[in-house]
Motif scaffolding. Structure first.
Motif, short mmCIF file in Angstrom:
data_model
loop_
_atom_site.label_atom_id
_atom_site.label_comp_id
_atom_site.label_asym_id
_atom_site.label_seq_id
_atom_site.Cartn_x
_atom_site.Cartn_y
_atom_site.Cartn_z
N ARG A 1 25.55 8.59 -5.47
CA ARG A 1 26.26 8.76 -6.74
C ARG A 1 26.45 7.42 -7.46
N ALA A 2 26.70 6.37 -6.67
CA ALA A 2 26.96 5.05 -7.26
C ALA A 2 25.73 4.47 -7.95
N ILE A 3 24.54 4.80 -7.45
CA ILE A 3 23.31 4.22 -8.03
C ILE A 3 22.55 5.21 -8.90
N ALA A 4 23.14 6.35 -9.21
CA ALA A 4 22.46 7.37 -10.02
C ALA A 4 22.02 6.81 -11.37
N GLY A 5 22.88 6.00 -11.99
CA GLY A 5 22.52 5.41 -13.27
C GLY A 5 21.37 4.43 -13.16
N GLN A 6 21.32 3.67 -12.08
CA GLN A 6 20.21 2.73 -11.86
C GLN A 6 18.91 3.46 -11.65
N LEU A 7 18.96 4.61 -10.98
CA LEU A 7 17.76 5.42 -10.82
C LEU A 7 17.22 5.84 -12.17
N LEU B 1 0.83 -1.21 0.00
CA LEU B 1 0.00 0.00 0.00
C LEU B 1 0.86 1.26 0.00
N GLY B 2 1.95 1.22 0.75
CA GLY B 2 2.81 2.40 0.84
C GLY B 2 3.51 2.72 -0.47
N VAL B 3 4.14 1.74 -1.08
CA VAL B 3 4.88 1.98 -2.32
C VAL B 3 3.94 2.26 -3.48
N ALA B 4 2.85 1.50 -3.58
CA ALA B 4 1.88 1.74 -4.66
C ALA B 4 1.27 3.13 -4.53
N GLY B 5 0.94 3.53 -3.30
CA GLY B 5 0.38 4.86 -3.08
C GLY B 5 1.37 5.96 -3.40
N GLN B 6 2.64 5.77 -3.02
CA GLN B 6 3.67 6.77 -3.31
C GLN B 6 3.93 6.89 -4.80
N ASN B 7 3.92 5.75 -5.49
CA ASN B 7 4.13 5.76 -6.94
C ASN B 7 3.02 6.57 -7.62
N ALA B 8 1.78 6.36 -7.19
CA ALA B 8 0.66 7.10 -7.77
C ALA B 8 0.75 8.58 -7.44
N ALA B 9 1.15 8.90 -6.21
CA ALA B 9 1.29 10.29 -5.80
C ALA B 9 2.37 10.99 -6.62
N ASN B 10 3.47 10.30 -6.86
CA ASN B 10 4.55 10.88 -7.66
C ASN B 10 4.08 11.18 -9.08
N ALA B 11 3.28 10.28 -9.63
CA ALA B 11 2.77 10.49 -10.99
C ALA B 11 1.86 11.71 -11.04
N ARG B 12 1.03 11.88 -10.01
CA ARG B 12 0.12 13.03 -9.98
C ARG B 12 0.87 14.33 -9.76
N GLN C 1 10.99 -2.42 -9.79
CA GLN C 1 11.49 -2.01 -8.49
C GLN C 1 10.54 -2.46 -7.39
N PHE C 2 9.25 -2.28 -7.62
CA PHE C 2 8.23 -2.68 -6.65
C PHE C 2 8.28 -4.18 -6.40
N LEU C 3 8.35 -4.97 -7.46
CA LEU C 3 8.37 -6.43 -7.31
C LEU C 3 9.67 -6.93 -6.71
N ALA C 4 10.76 -6.21 -6.95
CA ALA C 4 12.03 -6.58 -6.32
C ALA C 4 11.92 -6.45 -4.80
#
Length: 226
Positions: free
Chosen positions: A183-189, A141-152, A197-200
């Motif tokens: 900095r190390a994960i900037a490319g992965q972002l 619920l938290g990640v799905a809700g945040q993903n939707a909020a980010n899109a909006r 990412q959610f399923l991981a």
């Protein structure tokens, strides 16, 4: 305005409420707007739905009706529940806020039940069931809700890749002494897929739950040794 009560049903009212919520959000869902969309009087709607809280709960339940625990294994079933909820909230961003309301408690409980049965099937000890199942529920619920909020919240006229790309460049430009990890994960972002990412994260939680189950089995076996 012509009144039309032919074929008016609770199901039709809820479907129309979902359409209004999708287009205008919770503030746009009023009985006046609903009456206009259905071309009927508010009294006809109140015959089927007592108030806005009941309508919101029914709309949330309806939007999540497709959530299933289909899968050959408990792990697959948990992933199926997770992605169904993720996709539903992605399509109907208002669901995230509604699931935190008491009026939507039964909907949340149904999701928890589907997850909990699979956690039990993994052999988790009874004393760890609540924590394992609630960890999954809260993550979903938290990640799905945040993903939707980010899109909006995304600025009109911009694409996801543009927003993520700009954020990735910002991370890559950070002070290496203060933010070596970012900095190390900037490319992965920049290159990541939100669903993957959610399923991981789901897989990581399941792996931890299975370790809890295996630890419980080991302790039980050891306690039986004379």
């Amino acid at each position: 305005m012509a009144r039309n009560t032919d074929g008016l049903s609770r199901e039709r009212i809820v479907e129309t409420a979902v359409e209004l919520l999708d287009s205008a959000g919770e503030s746009g869902l009023t009985f006046r707007a609903l009456s206009a969309r259905l071309k009927t009087g508010a009294g006809a709607i109140y015959w089927h739905v007592a108030n806005k809280d009941e309508l919101l709960a029914a709309a949330t339940d309806g939007a999540l009706a497709g959530v299933t625990a289909a899968g050959r294994t408990p792990e697959e079933a948990i992933r199926a529940v997770a992605i169904d909820v993720f996709d539903a909230i992605d399509a109907h961003p208002w669901i995230g806020g509604q699931l935190a309301r008491l009026t939507s408690q039964r909907t949340t409980l149904r999701i928890l039940e589907r997850l909990g049965q699979q956690v039990q099937a993994l052999g988790v000890p009874a004393e760890a069931l609540f924590y394992a199942a609630s960890a999954l529920l809260n993550y979903i619920l938290g990640v799905a809700g945040q993903n939707a909020a980010n899109a909006r919240a995304q600025t009109w006229g911009t694409t996801r890749s543009e927003v993520i790309g700009a954020e990735s460049e910002l991370w890559a430009s950070l002070d290496p002494a203060e933010f070596p990890f970012a900095r190390a994960i900037a490319g992965q972002l920049r290159d990541h897929d939100d669903r993957e990412q959610f399923l991981a994260g789901i897989d990581l939680i399941i792996a931890g739950i299975k370790q809890t189950s295996e630890a419980g089995t080991t302790q039980t076996s050891e306690s039986g040794i004379k």
